[in-house]
Design an enzyme around this catalytic site. Structure first.
Site, mmCIF file in Angstrom:
data_model
loop_
_atom_site.group_PDB
_atom_site.id
_atom_site.type_symbol
_atom_site.label_atom_id
_atom_site.label_comp_id
_atom_site.label_asym_id
_atom_site.label_seq_id
_atom_site.Cartn_x
_atom_site.Cartn_y
_atom_site.Cartn_z
ATOM 1 N N HIS A 183 0.825 -1.202 0.000
ATOM 2 C CA HIS A 183 0.000 0.000 0.000
ATOM 3 C C HIS A 183 0.864 1.258 0.000
ATOM 4 C CE1 HIS A 183 -3.841 -2.144 1.666
ATOM 5 N NE2 HIS A 183 -3.360 -2.689 0.560
ATOM 6 N N GLU A 212 1.046 3.848 1.975
ATOM 7 C CA GLU A 212 1.686 4.238 3.226
ATOM 8 C C GLU A 212 2.970 3.449 3.479
ATOM 9 O OE1 GLU A 212 -2.820 3.975 4.204
ATOM 10 O OE2 GLU A 212 -1.442 3.251 2.663
#
Length: 317
Positions: free
Chosen positions: A59, A61
């Site tokens: 992802h 992040e």
């Protein structure tokens, strides 16, 4: 730096816009996941960034934190969607944010996934991280309109696309339709096709034009006229098809509108007049009796494309 009423500064807005730009790089590639961008900022400088590139890959992040390394400790994370706190094909992001030592997280939009909504924010706050929500929420929600509908309703987001003459015709009385729109419009449509999960055309369009749709992930040709599109959309959703582009003729478009499956419409209007009472029009079917029953198009946008005008609007909020 002057703060707004909600406490965010112009600098906050600048970094969130950067995160949104990163998220958009995943357009057409992340389905059935959302597009997400993330930026790690320390002492006013970007020290890490990332975006979700494809379902099953790390992802945004996690990529941004990895990019930042030790600089993530004590930094601020700008992310376009609420960090997840559930296991899927990849580990959750919220614990990784805590472990990296992030001090503050600014989030644009909530995750509409019922399994995760508010879970990420609660986890961050529980571990002493200042988590703020809503910065550029509208832009972030708009970016993931297809995902938001798919994950909350179990139905694909549906866009109707067509090219018409100034008098509303999609072809001549003989069925000839090449080319109503300009080359610039057709190039834009090719880009739209690559960014959706499936393109659907009606029976008549298939028989007359035999479209090949080069580069399209999934091509759907109806077996019969006036098919039950609501059932078809449910079946497509089960196959993780999140966004469908309908490019059928007037009967297929009428079926989509009558079934209530369409979310957005995109019409390219060419400055030509075709004429003919028997020339096919944009929407056929039975039609309505009264103007008061007409479909109301919301959030209408007009854009010049070559010699044409592209009109887009929403069929539901």
């Amino acid at each position: 730096m002057k703060k707004q009423k909600n406490g965010w500064t112009g600098t906050d807005i600048k970094f969130m816009r950067l995160a949104l730009e990163l998220a958009e790089k995943g357009k057409g590639k992340t389905s059935p996941n959302p597009m997400v961008g993330a930026v790690v900022v320390k002492n006013g400088k970007v020290v890490g960034s990332g975006y979700h590139k494809k379902a099953g890959t790390p992802h945004a992040e996690v990529l941004a934190l990895k990019n930042a390394g030790e600089n993530a400790n004590g930094a601020t994370l700008y992310v376009t969607l609420e960090p997840c706190n559930t296991y899927g094909r990849t580990p959750p992001c919220a614990p990784a944010i805590v472990e990296a030592g992030i001090r503050r997280v600014i989030i644009a939009a909530d995750d509409m996934n019922p399994a995760n909504r508010n879970n990420g924010v609660r986890y961050l706050r529980k571990h002493g991280i200042k988590a703020e929500q809503g910065l550029l929420r509208f832009e972030a929600d708009e970016l993931n309109r297809a995902y938001n509908k798919f994950i909350s309703t179990g139905m694909p987001f549906v866009t109707i696309k067509a090219a018409i003459s100034l008098d509303g015709k999609i072809a001549t009385k003989t069925g000839n339709s090449k080319w109503i729109s300009s080359s610039q419009s057709r190039n834009l449509v090719k880009k739209m096709r690559r960014e959706v999960d499936a393109v659907l055309v009606g029976r008549n369009t298939y028989l007359k034009d035999k479209p090949r749709f080069k580069g399209v992930k999934n091509k759907i040709y109806l077996g019969k006229q006036r098919a039950n599109l609501k059932i078809l959309m449910r079946d497509l959703a089960k196959k993780n098809i999140m966004h469908v582009l309908i490019e059928g003729g007037g009967e297929t478009i009428a079926s989509a509108l009558e079934a209530g499956i369409a979310d957005r419409i995109c019409v390219f209007i060419a400055p030509i007049i075709i004429g003919g009472r028997n020339a096919p029009t944009l929407v056929e079917g039975e039609g309505i009796k009264y103007i008061s029953n007409a479909l109301d198009i919301k959030n209408v946008n007009l854009k010049s494309v070559g010699r044409d005008y592209m009109v887009t609007g929403c069929l539901r909020e």
